[in-house]
Design a protein around this motif. Structure first.
Motif, mmCIF file in Angstrom:
data_model
loop_
_atom_site.group_PDB
_atom_site.id
_atom_site.type_symbol
_atom_site.label_atom_id
_atom_site.label_comp_id
_atom_site.label_asym_id
_atom_site.label_seq_id
_atom_site.Cartn_x
_atom_site.Cartn_y
_atom_site.Cartn_z
ATOM 1 N N PHE A 189 0.839 -1.209 0.000
ATOM 2 C CA PHE A 189 0.000 0.000 0.000
ATOM 3 C C PHE A 189 0.870 1.253 0.000
ATOM 4 N N ALA A 190 1.932 1.223 0.815
ATOM 5 C CA ALA A 190 2.809 2.390 0.918
ATOM 6 C C ALA A 190 3.501 2.675 -0.414
ATOM 7 N N VAL A 191 4.005 1.635 -1.067
ATOM 8 C CA VAL A 191 4.673 1.832 -2.361
ATOM 9 C C VAL A 191 3.689 2.378 -3.388
ATOM 10 N N TRP A 192 2.470 1.870 -3.382
ATOM 11 C CA TRP A 192 1.454 2.360 -4.327
ATOM 12 C C TRP A 192 1.120 3.831 -4.059
ATOM 13 N N MET A 193 0.994 4.181 -2.789
ATOM 14 C CA MET A 193 0.699 5.578 -2.451
ATOM 15 C C MET A 193 1.849 6.502 -2.862
ATOM 16 N N LEU A 194 3.077 6.021 -2.732
ATOM 17 C CA LEU A 194 4.229 6.860 -3.056
ATOM 18 C C LEU A 194 4.472 6.978 -4.556
ATOM 19 N N SER A 195 4.277 5.873 -5.267
ATOM 20 C CA SER A 195 4.617 5.855 -6.696
ATOM 21 C C SER A 195 3.414 5.987 -7.611
ATOM 22 N N GLY A 196 2.215 5.694 -7.076
ATOM 23 C CA GLY A 196 1.014 5.736 -7.902
ATOM 24 C C GLY A 196 0.892 4.541 -8.822
ATOM 25 N N SER A 197 1.700 3.496 -8.581
ATOM 26 C CA SER A 197 1.674 2.321 -9.444
ATOM 27 C C SER A 197 2.066 1.093 -8.646
ATOM 28 N N VAL A 198 1.648 -0.084 -9.147
ATOM 29 C CA VAL A 198 2.096 -1.347 -8.564
ATOM 30 C C VAL A 198 2.979 -2.109 -9.549
ATOM 31 N N ASN A 199 3.194 -1.547 -10.730
ATOM 32 C CA ASN A 199 4.017 -2.181 -11.741
ATOM 33 C C ASN A 199 5.497 -1.961 -11.426
ATOM 34 N N PHE A 200 6.283 -3.019 -11.517
ATOM 35 C CA PHE A 200 7.684 -2.936 -11.118
ATOM 36 C C PHE A 200 8.461 -1.872 -11.902
ATOM 37 N N SER A 201 8.310 -1.844 -13.193
ATOM 38 C CA SER A 201 9.082 -0.906 -14.009
ATOM 39 C C SER A 201 8.797 0.534 -13.607
ATOM 40 N N GLU A 202 7.538 0.861 -13.373
ATOM 41 C CA GLU A 202 7.170 2.223 -12.987
ATOM 42 C C GLU A 202 7.656 2.548 -11.570
ATOM 43 N N ILE A 203 7.583 1.560 -10.681
ATOM 44 C CA ILE A 203 8.068 1.776 -9.311
ATOM 45 C C ILE A 203 9.562 2.061 -9.313
ATOM 46 N N PHE A 204 10.322 1.271 -10.071
ATOM 47 C CA PHE A 204 11.775 1.460 -10.111
ATOM 48 C C PHE A 204 12.141 2.815 -10.721
ATOM 49 N N ALA A 205 11.372 3.237 -11.722
ATOM 50 C CA ALA A 205 11.653 4.525 -12.361
ATOM 51 C C ALA A 205 11.437 5.686 -11.398
ATOM 52 N N LYS A 206 10.493 5.530 -10.464
ATOM 53 C CA LYS A 206 10.187 6.600 -9.519
ATOM 54 C C LYS A 206 10.942 6.439 -8.194
#
Length: 661
Positions: A189-206
């Motif tokens: 939940f925290a990662v989604w709130m911070l990055s706005g995504s649950v996709n690995f590529s988008e999370i790593f980019a942010k």
């Protein structure tokens, strides 16, 4: 290759469905054939995918196979995809390779069990969920596989449901893992709130952007990414049995031995290590979380090894060894040597599955005896198992000859354990140095308790029931063939794969996988330049542990009892697993039971039922009892009742008239 990837994941699910749903139609043998064939095909396809991904051109290092849209709500979009990079390809080899051998082994080990199709179905279902976990392309899909292996492990640990101990162990594993999974869910939940995504590529980019964010919790201003990574690691602690959330692991030995090999060697318990390595681009940006990962891993490696020194159940010794080796993987990942952690994950899968299945062969030989105090001299009855388990033991102890063929010549653990310890030292940090020394001491204890298992089981005179000894025999070929296959991996996987994982070719091998390249490159550079004594220390400590074990259990066996008498407190601490179960029983179990009893008796029983359904039922029963007294069976009673009724009716109708006058 897309078709091969889909078949790898879906074949175990199809086999599980056929064996589980149609077991009464097809019978035991077809269920075994279907599940084993599916896993063997998946393993062969995994080798194909591993070669294409690991050694193909750069444009083939990452393949994403999109299956369908799973969730689409506003800006929240989750596509069910299979992400195949080098990290996944390694896990495919490990999961399908070990699982296929466990399936084949189970044909012999479970031959007399009445629930063969159900067991084979559970094994395949577990494998499917593990494959879903390692091929996930987003956190939601990862969580699906994560929870799936938890469910399947509950079914497998409690497979013999007529045993109370198995039911208790299954429930314990399920509940302890739920504690960790709660933290894992919060981390997602925290990662989604911070990055706005649950996709690995988008999370790593942010990742760099998230590293600058802060959150406020209970009046504390906290670094957001550090907090998220720590929550994710709580999930890894539960699934990978790290200290404080480790108590379910030894109890899980109540399941059949093939289950122990599958869950505790290469699959479920390694999920936490895989998750940290998969998310290494964001863990790399959370140094405090990395330090905590290192400390927890180092503490677990040392702590579990101390317990392994004193256990007598052959499977529990190997189980605590697993717990300790997972600690090594975590402290390697914590200092940034993610490829080294994955290297040990791979080699450990081979030799630990070999040791678990070898232990099962011993148990099968001695008609389900697991206490090493009632063994001895078993090499006379099971010579093949004896030599195969020595290969696994030497691989676990990390025995080899340094400076031969460049990187040395030895068993699998010799390469992977050493590079993790060298990376910890090469980190040049306080936590890294703590991890190094605890790891070296744990290497000594690992060599001691692993060879202690061999000496107590296979050497000396038999100490058990002579009727059992007279009927003891070597395991059938269907159980030995998987041991030989795993022994090849335990002997050669380190030598073959060293250059790919942590040697000169590591950058080309890992390619565009999500391994944190910058951190890994730096730490591996320092690891290869550590002083000579650092390279030799693990081997020297391991050989010392083997020598001491030989002294205690072969040359002078009376020393073991003398040492226990000399240090009763330390022995009791280690033997009773540092009293974690007793402590948790006092802190959590008994208070929870007491609170539950209060809610049950006072809340549900006295208040809800007492004033609600039970009260209404009781009043109705009282009324019925009173009315039943009129049902006496005497005619004059009924005549009197009728007369009273007539008088009451007449009075009712006449009363208004009389009052009107």
């Amino acid at each position: 290759m897309d078709l091969a990837i889909k078949l790898i994941v879906l074949l175990p699910l199809l086999a599980a469905a056929i064996a589980g749903l149609f077991c009464r139609v097809i019978g035991d043998r077809p269920a075994q054939i279907v599940t084993c064939a599916a896993l063997l095909i998946a393993a062969a396809l995994s080798v194909f995918v591993f070669i294409r991904i690991g050694f193909g051109p750069d444009n083939a290092k990452l393949v994403v196979v999109k299956l369908f849209t799973w969730m689409d709500s506003g800006t929240f979009d989750v596509v069910w995809s299979l992400r195949i990079d080098t990290l996944t390809a390694v896990m495919l080899i490990v999961v399908t390779g070990v699982s296929s051998m466990v399936h084949v082994y189970s044909i012999g080990y479970m031959a007399e069990d009445p629930g063969i199709p159900r067991f084979m179905s559970y094994l395949s279902l577990f494998t499917f969920f593990m494959l879903m976990l390692v091929t996930s392309d987003n956190l939601v899909q990862l969580f699906f596989g994560w929870e799936g292996v938890g469910l399947a492990s509950y079914l497998l640990i409690g497979f013999w449901y007529d045993r109370k101990s198995a039911n208790d162990a299954a429930i314990k594993a399920f509940i302890v893992n739920r504690v960790g999974d709660f933290g894992f869910a919060l981390g997602i939940f925290a990662v989604w709130m911070l990055s706005g995504s649950v996709n690995f590529s988008e999370i790593f980019a942010k990742g760099p952007e998230m590293a600058q964010m802060r959150i406020t919790f209970l009046g504390m201003n906290l670094p957001a990414l550090e907090t998220a990574c720590l929550l994710l690691f709580v999930g890894a602690m539960g699934k990978s049995a790290q200290i404080f959330l480790h108590t379910w692991l030894p109890d899980a030995m109540e399941g059949p031995t093939p289950v122990s090999a599958l869950i505790h060697a290469a699959t479920m318990v390694t999920a936490g290590v895989f998750m940290v390595c998969r998310l290494s681009p964001i863990f790399e940006l959370a140094p405090i979380a990395g330090q905590i990962v290192t400390l927890i891993g180092a503490a677990t490696a040392f702590f579990a090894a101390t317990i392994g020194l004193t256990q007598f159940d052959i499977k529990r010794v190997v189980a605590y060894s697993t717990c300790s080796q997972l600690g090594y993987m975590f402290f390697a990942a914590g200092v940034g040597a993610y490829s080294a952690a994955m290297f040990h994950l791979m080699t450990h899968a081979f030799f630990k599955a070999l040791l678990f299945l070898g232990s099962g062969s011993v148990i099968h030989c001695l008609h389900h005896e697991q206490d090493m105090r009632k063994m001895g001299g078993v090499r006379e009855k099971a010579p093949q198992t004896f030599w195969l388990m020595w290969i696994g033991t030497l691989a676990l102890a990390g025995i080899g000859v340094p400076f031969v063929l460049g990187n040395g010549l030895g068993f699998a653990g010799f390469y992977s354990k050493d590079i993790m310890l060298e990376a910890a030292y090469g980190a040049h940090s306080t936590v890294g140095m703590i991890a190094f020394w605890l790891g070296v001491i744990a290497a000594f204890m690992t060599a001691f308790y692993s060879t202690r298992l061999m000496f107590m089981t296979f050497y000396g005179k038999y100490r058990g029931d002579h009727h059992t000894w007279d009927h003891a025999h070597e395991s059938p070929a269907i159980m030995l063939i998987p041991l030989y296959v795993l022994a090849v991996g335990a002997a050669l996987s380190g030598l073959v794969a060293y250059g790919w994982f942590v040697g000169h070719d590591w950058m080309q091998f890992w390619g565009t996988s999500s391994i944190a390249v910058k951190s890994t490159e730096e730490i591996l550079h320092h690891a290869h330049e550590v002083p000579l004594w650092v390279k030799l220390a693990p081997l020297v400590f391991a050989l010392s542990g083997i020598a001491l074990s030989y002294l205690y259990y072969v040359a002078m066996p009376h020393l073991a009892e003398a040492t226990v008498r000399r240090f009763p407190g330390i022995h009791a601490l280690f033997y009773n697993k540092w009293y974690f179960d007793e402590l948790y029983d006092v802190l959590f179990v008994k208070p929870a039971v007491a609170i539950g009893r209060v809610f049950w008796k006072k809340g549900d029983g006295a208040t809800i039922d007492g004033l609600g359904p039970d009260n209404i039922a009781a009043r109705a029963q009282d009324m019925a009892g009173a009315l039943s007294r009129f049902q006496s069976g005497y005619l004059y009673h009924y005549a009197f009742a009728m007369l009273v009724g007539v008088v009451a009716l007449v009075t009712y109708f006449m009363y208004p008239v009389l009052m009107g006058r």
